[in-house]
Design an enzyme around this catalytic site. Structure first.
Site, PDB file in Angstrom:
ATOM      1  N   LYS A 106     -11.545   5.025  -5.773  1.00  0.00           N
ATOM      2  CA  LYS A 106     -11.821   5.289  -4.357  1.00  0.00           C
ATOM      3  C   LYS A 106     -13.063   6.172  -4.242  1.00  0.00           C
ATOM      4  O   LYS A 106     -13.145   7.239  -4.852  1.00  0.00           O
ATOM      5  CB  LYS A 106     -10.619   5.974  -3.705  1.00  0.00           C
ATOM      6  CG  LYS A 106      -9.475   5.003  -3.457  1.00  0.00           C
ATOM      7  CD  LYS A 106      -8.249   5.693  -2.935  1.00  0.00           C
ATOM      8  CE  LYS A 106      -8.405   6.155  -1.512  1.00  0.00           C
ATOM      9  NZ  LYS A 106      -7.152   6.808  -1.043  1.00  0.00           N
TER      10      LYS A 106
HETATM   11  C1  E4P Z   1      -5.860   6.679   2.354  1.00  0.00           C
HETATM   12  O1  E4P Z   1      -6.580   6.436   1.457  1.00  0.00           O
HETATM   13  C2  E4P Z   1      -5.536   8.040   2.745  1.00  0.00           C
HETATM   14  O2  E4P Z   1      -5.147   8.679   1.567  1.00  0.00           O
HETATM   15  C3  E4P Z   1      -4.388   8.185   3.661  1.00  0.00           C
HETATM   16  O3  E4P Z   1      -3.932   6.979   4.162  1.00  0.00           O
HETATM   17  C4  E4P Z   1      -4.563   9.243   4.676  1.00  0.00           C
HETATM   18  O4  E4P Z   1      -3.375   9.323   5.391  1.00  0.00           O
HETATM   19  P1  E4P Z   1      -2.995  10.604   6.243  1.00  0.00           P
HETATM   20  O5  E4P Z   1      -3.911  10.657   7.415  1.00  0.00           O
HETATM   21  O6  E4P Z   1      -1.564  10.357   6.651  1.00  0.00           O
HETATM   22  O7  E4P Z   1      -3.129  11.784   5.341  1.00  0.00           O
END
Ligand code: E4P
Length: 226
Positions: A85
């Site tokens: 990522k």
């Molecule tokens: C995705 O890559 C993120 O880690 C995640 O979905 C963020 O989610 P949140 O806003 O619930 O922390």
């Protein structure tokens, strides 16, 4: 549709992988830190729990060269199938083609605009992850964002998949799927939120009651084998 578990908790991941049609796991630095363990141990436990499904881990370096070094080390530890990522910063955008040249699956993350998503796709990202709930929280429209990205990707012939992320309820998930997301990543409790429905529970109660009214405690197996 691909369903990813947005967690680094190995026990939770193993249970969800057993019951749901899961494509893999996504993590980020916050999710890893939540486990409060040795980083290598946490990541290896996630790999064991997710098996041969796709495991996403995020870089912490903020230069393209540093991101590539992080990606190599993360993949060496976590093994394949692996996706790195990369945040959609300027350095992240520079890193994406470098990582693609090294054979990485790349997910562009922390996407909040159609232009970020377009740049990530043109740079070669395999997935782009718009954050729905975080966007809604600041008066954005996460569903419209997914809709716009889906339209732009189709118009431009990009193969990049939309990996919608950051949800607080099942309705948001249903809406991004209808808006054109090909994959979603969900906090563990949202898997049950997607599945459970009071009308299903009521239907089950009626099936049990009607069956017992005629066959008592006997099961299908009891009756077919007697
Ligand atoms: C995705 O890559 C993120 O880690 C995640 O979905 C963020 O989610 P949140 O806003 O619930 O922390």
């Amino acid at each position: 549709m691909q369903y990813f578990i947005d967690s680094a908790n190995a026990a939770v991941i193993a249970a969800l992988c057993r019951d749901f049609p899961v494509a893999g796991v996504t993590t980020n630095p916050t999710i890893i830190a939540r486990e409060k363990g040795d980083f290598r141990t946490v990541l290896l436990a996630v790999r064991k729990a997710v098996g041969d499904r796709l495991l996403h881990a995020q870089v912490t370096a903020e230069t393209a060269e540093g991101m590539c070094a992080d990606a190599r080390d993360l993949r060496a530890l976590a093994g394949e199938p692996f996706a790195v990522k990369i945040p959609v910063t300027r350095e992240g955008l520079r890193a994406i083609p470098m990582l693609k040249a090294e054979g990485f699956t790349v997910t562009a993350t922390a996407v909040f605009s159609p232009t970020q998503a377009m740049l990530a796709a043109e740079a070669g990202a395999d997935y782009a992850a718009p954050y729905i709930n975080r966007f809604d929280t600041v008066c954005g429209d996460g569903i419209r964002l997914v809709n716009d990205i889906a339209l732009l990707y189709a118009q431009n012939g990009y193969a990049t998949k939309i990996l919608a992320a950051s949800f607080k309820n099942a309705m948001q998930i249903a809406e991004v799927m209808a808006a054109g997301a090909q994959s979603v990543t969900l906090a563990p409790d949202l898997f049950d939120g997607m599945l459970s429905h009071p009308m299903t529970d009521l239907a089950m109660d009626a099936f049990r009651r009607d069956w017992a009214g005629v066959y008592g405690d006997a099961s299908v197996q009891d009756l077919l084998r007697e």
